[in-house]
Motif scaffolding. Structure first.
Motif, short mmCIF file in Angstrom:
data_model
loop_
_atom_site.label_atom_id
_atom_site.label_comp_id
_atom_site.label_asym_id
_atom_site.label_seq_id
_atom_site.Cartn_x
_atom_site.Cartn_y
_atom_site.Cartn_z
N LEU A 306 7.72 3.93 -4.56
CA LEU A 306 8.11 3.25 -5.80
C LEU A 306 7.20 3.66 -6.95
CD1 LEU A 306 9.97 1.22 -7.16
CD2 LEU A 306 8.42 -0.61 -6.43
N GLY A 307 5.91 3.79 -6.68
CA GLY A 307 4.99 4.24 -7.72
C GLY A 307 5.37 5.62 -8.23
N LYS A 308 5.74 6.51 -7.32
CA LYS A 308 6.13 7.87 -7.70
C LYS A 308 7.36 7.85 -8.60
CE LYS A 308 5.69 10.78 -4.42
NZ LYS A 308 5.93 11.55 -3.15
N ARG A 309 8.30 6.96 -8.30
CA ARG A 309 9.51 6.85 -9.11
C ARG A 309 9.19 6.44 -10.55
NH1 ARG A 309 14.68 4.99 -6.10
NH2 ARG A 309 14.41 5.78 -3.99
N LEU A 310 8.11 5.68 -10.73
CA LEU A 310 7.73 5.22 -12.08
C LEU A 310 6.56 5.99 -12.67
CD1 LEU A 310 9.37 2.64 -10.88
CD2 LEU A 310 8.28 1.48 -12.79
N GLY A 311 6.19 7.08 -12.03
CA GLY A 311 5.14 7.92 -12.57
C GLY A 311 3.73 7.41 -12.36
N ILE A 312 3.56 6.58 -11.32
CA ILE A 312 2.24 6.04 -11.01
C ILE A 312 1.80 6.60 -9.66
CG2 ILE A 312 0.88 3.96 -10.60
CD1 ILE A 312 2.93 2.40 -12.21
N ARG A 313 0.60 7.16 -9.63
CA ARG A 313 0.05 7.64 -8.37
C ARG A 313 -0.56 6.46 -7.63
NH1 ARG A 313 -5.06 11.72 -7.58
NH2 ARG A 313 -4.90 11.94 -5.30
N VAL A 314 -0.04 6.17 -6.46
CA VAL A 314 -0.47 5.00 -5.69
C VAL A 314 -1.10 5.44 -4.37
CG1 VAL A 314 0.31 2.93 -4.46
CG2 VAL A 314 1.30 3.49 -6.69
N GLU A 315 -2.23 4.87 -4.04
CA GLU A 315 -2.81 4.99 -2.70
C GLU A 315 -3.09 3.59 -2.18
OE1 GLU A 315 -5.81 7.71 -1.61
OE2 GLU A 315 -5.08 9.33 -2.92
N CYS A 316 -2.87 3.39 -0.90
CA CYS A 316 -3.04 2.07 -0.29
C CYS A 316 -4.19 2.08 0.70
CB CYS A 316 -1.76 1.63 0.40
SG CYS A 316 -0.35 1.45 -0.70
N ALA A 317 -4.96 1.01 0.68
CA ALA A 317 -6.04 0.81 1.64
C ALA A 317 -5.60 -0.28 2.60
CB ALA A 317 -7.32 0.42 0.93
N ILE A 318 -5.39 0.07 3.86
CA ILE A 318 -5.05 -0.93 4.86
C ILE A 318 -6.36 -1.47 5.42
CG2 ILE A 318 -3.88 -1.37 7.05
CD1 ILE A 318 -1.92 0.84 6.33
N THR A 319 -6.61 -2.74 5.18
CA THR A 319 -7.91 -3.34 5.48
C THR A 319 -7.77 -4.48 6.48
OG1 THR A 319 -7.71 -4.87 3.60
CG2 THR A 319 -8.78 -2.75 3.18
N TYR A 320 -8.88 -4.81 7.13
CA TYR A 320 -8.88 -5.92 8.08
C TYR A 320 -8.89 -7.23 7.31
CZ TYR A 320 -10.41 -9.25 11.60
OH TYR A 320 -10.51 -10.34 12.42
N GLY A 321 -7.93 -8.10 7.65
CA GLY A 321 -7.83 -9.37 6.94
C GLY A 321 -7.90 -10.59 7.84
N GLY A 322 -8.40 -10.40 9.07
CA GLY A 322 -8.43 -11.51 10.01
C GLY A 322 -9.55 -12.50 9.80
N ALA A 323 -10.41 -12.25 8.83
CA ALA A 323 -11.52 -13.16 8.52
C ALA A 323 -11.78 -13.11 7.02
CB ALA A 323 -12.77 -12.78 9.30
N PRO A 324 -12.42 -14.13 6.45
CA PRO A 324 -12.70 -14.14 5.01
C PRO A 324 -13.54 -12.94 4.58
CG PRO A 324 -13.04 -16.32 5.94
CD PRO A 324 -12.84 -15.40 7.10
N ILE A 325 -13.38 -12.57 3.30
CA ILE A 325 -14.19 -11.52 2.70
C ILE A 325 -15.45 -12.17 2.14
CG2 ILE A 325 -14.27 -9.64 1.05
CD1 ILE A 325 -12.18 -9.37 3.31
N GLY A 326 -16.60 -11.82 2.68
CA GLY A 326 -17.83 -12.51 2.30
C GLY A 326 -17.92 -13.83 3.03
#
Length: 504
Positions: A306-326
């Motif tokens: 979708l980003g490419k279709r609108l001229g936006i370069r998108v990269e995604c970071a798949i991160t661990y979310g099973g516990a709070p950040i900090g």
């Protein structure tokens, strides 16, 4: 029909007519009225409600959610007459029947949503139909472009313009307070528009508001970003993608967020602020919105497309979310934790690691760091003090005190330590339960409320050691948060007795 206007302080756009006037117009409850201000020439089409007693004959009652756009003051004469049934209703029916919408059909629906021609029930019908029947990527693209066109947009002469987004669902995810100053201190532009908490204990806009005002127009966001390199503001005040705000308000009671609508919402907002480079954080794991890494990769591919279709370069970071950040959850608690990392110019643990990883991707995408060295480059901007200096500059340009320190943030005076009932290892934490405890304690409305998580999964604990500390500004809210802890067990220790069941 010319009629006198009166104003009532209700946010939702609504016109209320006396039964006699509605009958004279041939309008029934729920049908639309076309209203014009003769002095300004401005007009709108709004669903009408009818009352026999609440409003007197000869007067139309307008809510505050509509009258500012028309420039109407109490006592002004306005012209009203019945409006035609909008064609967008036929297109919504098409989607309910499982059809694929064209771009003109999507444009009609989004325009009527943004201009409040459609009632909340009709908007909900569109959202529900899209949720049940799904949207292909062409439909998602049409929705994205039309949502973007529904409000103000920003264009920067300098490129690249970076943005970041998190899918959300993880408590304590205050990384924007680190990512934005890191990226801006590298010389890049990052106009970060953020949301307030809906079901969480503190949205990014709520956190930033503890440091500076966050409500600005789109033009102000552009000017401040060009001067300071970055901002952290509330998107709801900018008139950027306003159609999305209406749809979110209709999604909320049902707690649904269809994949196509979510994709469009994210990318429309990035495109509207002039971004050409975007990093998207996709937390996966227990208690998150995305169940596992496999599903996260599918979502990432859709966002990149979708980003490419609108001229936006998108990269995604798949991160661990099973516990709070900090460790901290709640407005002042989270802000203090983030500021302390910038002030100490160092840190370790999930907050600084995730912040540097996400910021590092943006630095690599824009050539500010070599491939594979982005996280280290981001950490260097913390350690050399540039990120702290930039955060102070951002706070100042938004009207806050640039000299504020982590220790200046106050926490609720009423506290309670939740102690471990057993010795062992923390085997799990329940994200939703932790959020619920923090909200019950008063966050985000009361900035000092929230909690500190002392033990995270894998850490050892002795009997009687604190697992978490709850903070509240009101004693009765603390009591309710304590009781919630006793029933939900947000932290589980190996060998811990959770309940007893037996014959009475």
């Amino acid at each position: 029909m010319f009629i006198s206007a009166d104003i009532i302080d209700i946010a939702s756009p609504l016109i209320l007519l006396n039964t006699a006037d509605a009958s004279a117009l041939g309008v029934s409850d729920g049908e639309r009225i076309f209203i014009t201000n003769p002095k300004t020439g401005k007009s709108a089409t709004i669903p009408a409600s009818v009352s026999q007693t609440f409003v007197k004959s000869g007067t139309v009652l307008l809510t505050s959610g509509i009258h500012p756009a028309l420039g109407i003051s109490p006592g002004d004469a306005v012209e009203i007459f019945p409006a035609k049934r909008p064609a967008s209703l036929d297109f919504i029916r098409k989607k309910i029947d499982g059809g694929k919408l064209t771009r003109p059909e999507t444009a009609a629906i989004v325009s009527d949503i943004a201009n409040r021609v459609l009632s909340d029930a009709e908007v909900t019908s569109y959202i529900t139909a899209s949720y049940i029947n799904g949207m292909d990527m062409d439909e998602v693209e049409y929705l994205t472009r039309e949502m973007m066109a529904s409000g103000d947009t920003i264009t920067f002469s300098k490129k690249p313009v970076v943005d970041k987004h998190s899918i959300g669902g993880v408590p304590g995810n205050k990384i924007t307070l680190l990512v934005v100053p890191i990226i801006a201190s590298s010389g890049l532009l990052i106009p970060k528009t953020s949301s307030r908490a809906i079901t969480g204990a503190g949205g990014t806009a709520d956190l930033m508001e503890a440091l500076a005002p966050v409500a600005f127009s789109a033009s102000e966001v552009q000017q401040m970003t060009e001067k300071a390199g970055g901002v952290i503001v509330w998107g709801g005040a900018t008139n950027i993608v306003p159609a999305d705000d209406v749809m979110i308000s209709c999604e909320y009671p049902l707690k649904i967020n269809g994949r196509g609508k979510m994709l469009a919402s994210i990318i429309a907002k990035k495109a509207a602020v002039g971004s050409d480079t975007c990093v998207i954080d996709i937390p996966v794991g227990p208690g998150t919105k995305i169940a596992d890494e496999t599903e996260g990769k599918v979502l990432a591919g859709q966002l990149v497309d979708l980003g490419k279709r609108l001229g936006i370069r998108v990269e995604c970071a798949i991160t661990y979310g099973g516990a709070p950040i900090g460790r901290n959850i709640g407005v002042n608690l989270e802000v203090s934790e983030a500021l302390r990392i910038l002030e100490k110019k160092d840190g370790f643990g999930s907050l600084v690691q995730k912040s540097c990883a996400v910021a590092g991707i943006a630095l690599e995408m824009t050539g500010k760091a070599a491939s594979g060295n982005g996280a280290d480059a981001a950490m260097s901007l913390i350690r050399n003090g540039k990120a702290l200096d930039k955060m102070r500059e951002i706070i100042e340009i938004q009207g806050g005190d640039p000299n504020v320190k982590a220790d200046d943030l106050t926490f609720g005076q009423f506290t309670y330590d939740v102690l471990s009932p057993a010795e062992g290892v923390v085997v799990s934490v329940a994200n939703r339960a932790l959020i619920d405890v923090a909200r019950t304690a008063g966050s985000p409305a009361e900035h000092g409320a929230g909690l500190t998580l002392h033990k995270k999964p894998g850490e050892t604990v002795k009997t009687g050691e604190p697992l978490l500390t709850i903070y509240a500004e009101k004693e009765w809210k603390l009591s309710e948060a304590i009781e919630l802890c006793r029933t939900t067990h947000p932290v589980t220790v190996s060998g811990m007795l959770l309940s007893r069941i037996g014959a009475e």
